[in-house]
Design an enzyme around this catalytic site. Structure first.
Site, PDB file in Angstrom:
ATOM      1  N   GLU A  64       0.831  -1.206   0.000  1.00  0.00           N
ATOM      2  CA  GLU A  64       0.000   0.000   0.000  1.00  0.00           C
ATOM      3  C   GLU A  64       0.865   1.256   0.000  1.00  0.00           C
ATOM      4  O   GLU A  64       0.572   2.218  -0.725  1.00  0.00           O
ATOM      5  CB  GLU A  64      -0.914   0.005   1.234  1.00  0.00           C
ATOM      6  CG  GLU A  64      -1.900  -1.145   1.272  1.00  0.00           C
ATOM      7  CD  GLU A  64      -1.381  -2.336   2.063  1.00  0.00           C
ATOM      8  OE1 GLU A  64      -2.183  -2.984   2.747  1.00  0.00           O
ATOM      9  OE2 GLU A  64      -0.157  -2.625   1.997  1.00  0.00           O
ATOM     10  N   ALA A 170      15.072 -39.532   2.665  1.00  0.00           N
ATOM     11  CA  ALA A 170      15.402 -40.357   1.501  1.00  0.00           C
ATOM     12  C   ALA A 170      15.652 -41.774   1.996  1.00  0.00           C
ATOM     13  O   ALA A 170      16.493 -41.994   2.877  1.00  0.00           O
ATOM     14  CB  ALA A 170      16.637 -39.815   0.789  1.00  0.00           C
ATOM     15  N   ALA A 179      23.126 -48.212   4.811  1.00  0.00           N
ATOM     16  CA  ALA A 179      23.457 -49.629   4.964  1.00  0.00           C
ATOM     17  C   ALA A 179      23.914 -49.905   6.393  1.00  0.00           C
ATOM     18  O   ALA A 179      24.283 -49.001   7.144  1.00  0.00           O
ATOM     19  CB  ALA A 179      24.550 -50.021   3.974  1.00  0.00           C
ATOM     20  N   ASP A 216      27.754 -37.196   9.796  1.00  0.00           N
ATOM     21  CA  ASP A 216      27.789 -36.908   8.356  1.00  0.00           C
ATOM     22  C   ASP A 216      28.498 -35.613   7.987  1.00  0.00           C
ATOM     23  O   ASP A 216      28.821 -35.417   6.812  1.00  0.00           O
ATOM     24  CB  ASP A 216      26.361 -36.846   7.808  1.00  0.00           C
ATOM     25  CG  ASP A 216      25.610 -38.160   7.977  1.00  0.00           C
ATOM     26  OD1 ASP A 216      26.271 -39.209   8.080  1.00  0.00           O
ATOM     27  OD2 ASP A 216      24.359 -38.125   8.011  1.00  0.00           O
ATOM     28  N   ARG A 223      22.742 -26.070  -3.323  1.00  0.00           N
ATOM     29  CA  ARG A 223      23.696 -26.081  -4.431  1.00  0.00           C
ATOM     30  C   ARG A 223      23.364 -24.976  -5.426  1.00  0.00           C
ATOM     31  O   ARG A 223      22.206 -24.598  -5.604  1.00  0.00           O
ATOM     32  CB  ARG A 223      23.636 -27.453  -5.127  1.00  0.00           C
ATOM     33  CG  ARG A 223      24.697 -27.627  -6.194  1.00  0.00           C
ATOM     34  CD  ARG A 223      24.648 -29.006  -6.854  1.00  0.00           C
ATOM     35  NE  ARG A 223      23.294 -29.368  -7.220  1.00  0.00           N
ATOM     36  CZ  ARG A 223      22.632 -30.388  -6.655  1.00  0.00           C
ATOM     37  NH1 ARG A 223      23.216 -31.121  -5.718  1.00  0.00           N
ATOM     38  NH2 ARG A 223      21.413 -30.675  -7.031  1.00  0.00           N
ATOM     39  N   GLU A 284      15.814 -32.210   8.327  1.00  0.00           N
ATOM     40  CA  GLU A 284      16.638 -33.170   7.593  1.00  0.00           C
ATOM     41  C   GLU A 284      17.463 -34.058   8.522  1.00  0.00           C
ATOM     42  O   GLU A 284      18.388 -34.721   8.086  1.00  0.00           O
ATOM     43  CB  GLU A 284      17.582 -32.425   6.634  1.00  0.00           C
ATOM     44  CG  GLU A 284      16.893 -31.812   5.439  1.00  0.00           C
ATOM     45  CD  GLU A 284      17.872 -31.513   4.309  1.00  0.00           C
ATOM     46  OE1 GLU A 284      18.971 -32.089   4.284  1.00  0.00           O
ATOM     47  OE2 GLU A 284      17.527 -30.684   3.452  1.00  0.00           O
ATOM     48  N   GLY A 286      18.280 -37.107  11.497  1.00  0.00           N
ATOM     49  CA  GLY A 286      18.142 -38.550  11.474  1.00  0.00           C
ATOM     50  C   GLY A 286      16.878 -39.033  12.158  1.00  0.00           C
ATOM     51  O   GLY A 286      15.961 -38.260  12.474  1.00  0.00           O
TER      52      GLY A 286
END
Length: 370
Positions: A64, A170, A179, A216, A223, A284, A286
């Site tokens: 405005e 994921a 794994a 990690d 990116r 994101e 664990g």
């Protein structure tokens, strides 16, 4: 909520102007931060456009105010006497980084205001009532659903009084995120990872736990190929110190911030992020962090990338939710299913020994109890 049609008191020129205001609001694409996207069109008594304006983000003039300034520069202040303001969001009634827009419209001599979405922000709402009390003709709820679609996350956050939380995960087909021997990289494909970076770019915060940092050492940045604006805030939840050499402890060259939330309580973490003007958190972390947010009832959306692979053992996608019987299972509604096919658009990922296969992206929301 009203339907996505013009209210009976809206004139055709005003409805057209409101659609134009929505176009203006979307000019800069997705704008992250504590403020919504808003557009404004000023009309003379004959329904002819005098001036336009839109909001460019926190700390900049509201739509405005921009439209009023443009009108004064183009035709002078007298042209605003008796004019109509058409706005995608109810004019605010509070003083923050800028003054109250409802008062600015009154001071300019606006006699009629048509707006789409009532302001869900309890701090800023009340502009419509202020204008009516001053004798302005106010029409509310015109094309409200279309206006809400401009700011779905911001609107939901205002209604919740906390940031919206999207959990991104994921997994393999059997729900493993890595794994058994700890090799967890590249379960999903390069195309899925590129899509996940676009998801990051649409959020203002990426949150992990201290366990993920230790295991990690993630960077939590978007990116370059997916980046369309500032990097999201990198947030870490947990009481232990970050390893001094970790990527989250050492700021990258672009000055991306890291906020360490020294708590195990998801409510406290979201309160701190809300106070830092964060409105959309991408979770994101664990299995432990994900379970904590689920148990607290603080997951609003799930984006799951599922790869066509079986591991049979390894870390689970989510920890203990306290479910002991099938009737207590957490149930979700599927909002969208997307097939993520192999792509050659991101050669850096393709060169990094990741799988080149079709994945499935599921978008889900917790089912509401009936």
């Amino acid at each position: 909520m009203t339907t996505a049609t013009a209210g009976p008191a809206a004139r055709p020129a005003e409805t057209d102007a409101l659609r134009r205001a929505m176009e203006l609001a979307a000019t800069d694409g997705l704008v992250l931060g504590p403020n919504p996207r808003v557009g404004c069109v000023l009309l003379d008594p004959d329904g002819v456009t005098i001036a336009e304006g839109y909001h460019r983000g926190a700390g900049t003039p509201h739509a405005e105010a921009v439209a009023l300034a443009n009108a004064r520069a183009a035709v002078g202040p007298d042209a605003l006497r008796g004019a109509t303001a058409v706005v995608t969001l109810e004019p605010c009634a509070h003083t923050g980084r800028t003054g109250p827009c409802a008062q600015a419209l009154l001071d300019a001599g606006i006699v009629r205001v048509v707006y789409a979405q009532p302001d869900p922000n309890p701090v800023a709402t009340g502009g419509g009532a202020l204008l009516r009390a001053a004798g302005v003709d106010v029409v509310a709820g015109v094309l409200e659903d279309e206006a809400r679609a401009l700011n779905p996350v911001w609107t939901r956050a205002m209604e919740l009084g906390r940031p919206v939380v999207t959990w991104k995960v994921a997994t393999s087909l059997d729900g493993r995120t890595g794994a058994a021997d700890g090799t967890s990289r590249w379960i999903t494909s390069a195309a899925s990872r590129a899509d996940a970076h676009r998801l990051r770019a649409a959020c203002d915060t990426v949150l992990v736990g201290t366990g993920t940092v230790a295991a990690d050492d993630p960077s939590l940045t978007v990116r370059d190929a997916a980046r369309t604006g500032p990097q999201p805030l990198r947030a870490v939840m947990g009481r232990r110190d970050l390893p001094p050499s970790s990527r989250l402890a050492v700021p990258p060259h672009d000055g991306t911030e890291t906020l360490h939330l020294r708590t195990h309580d998801p409510h406290e973490a979201l309160d701190a992020l809300w106070a830092a003007d964060r409105r959309h958190v991408l979770l994101e972390g664990g299995a432990t962090l994900a379970a904590a947010f689920w148990r607290a009832g603080l997951v609003d959306e799930v984006v799951a990338y599922v790869a066509p692979v079986l591991l049979g053992a390894g870390p689970d996608a989510v920890g203990d939710l306290g479910v002991t019987t099938i009737t207590g299972a957490v149930r979700l509604d599927v909002v969208d299913v997307m097939v993520v096919a192999p792509s050659t658009d991101h050669p850096a990922d393709q060169a990094d020994a990741g799988p080149d296969e079709t994945n499935v992206r599921l978008t889900l929301r917790p089912r509401k109890e009936s």
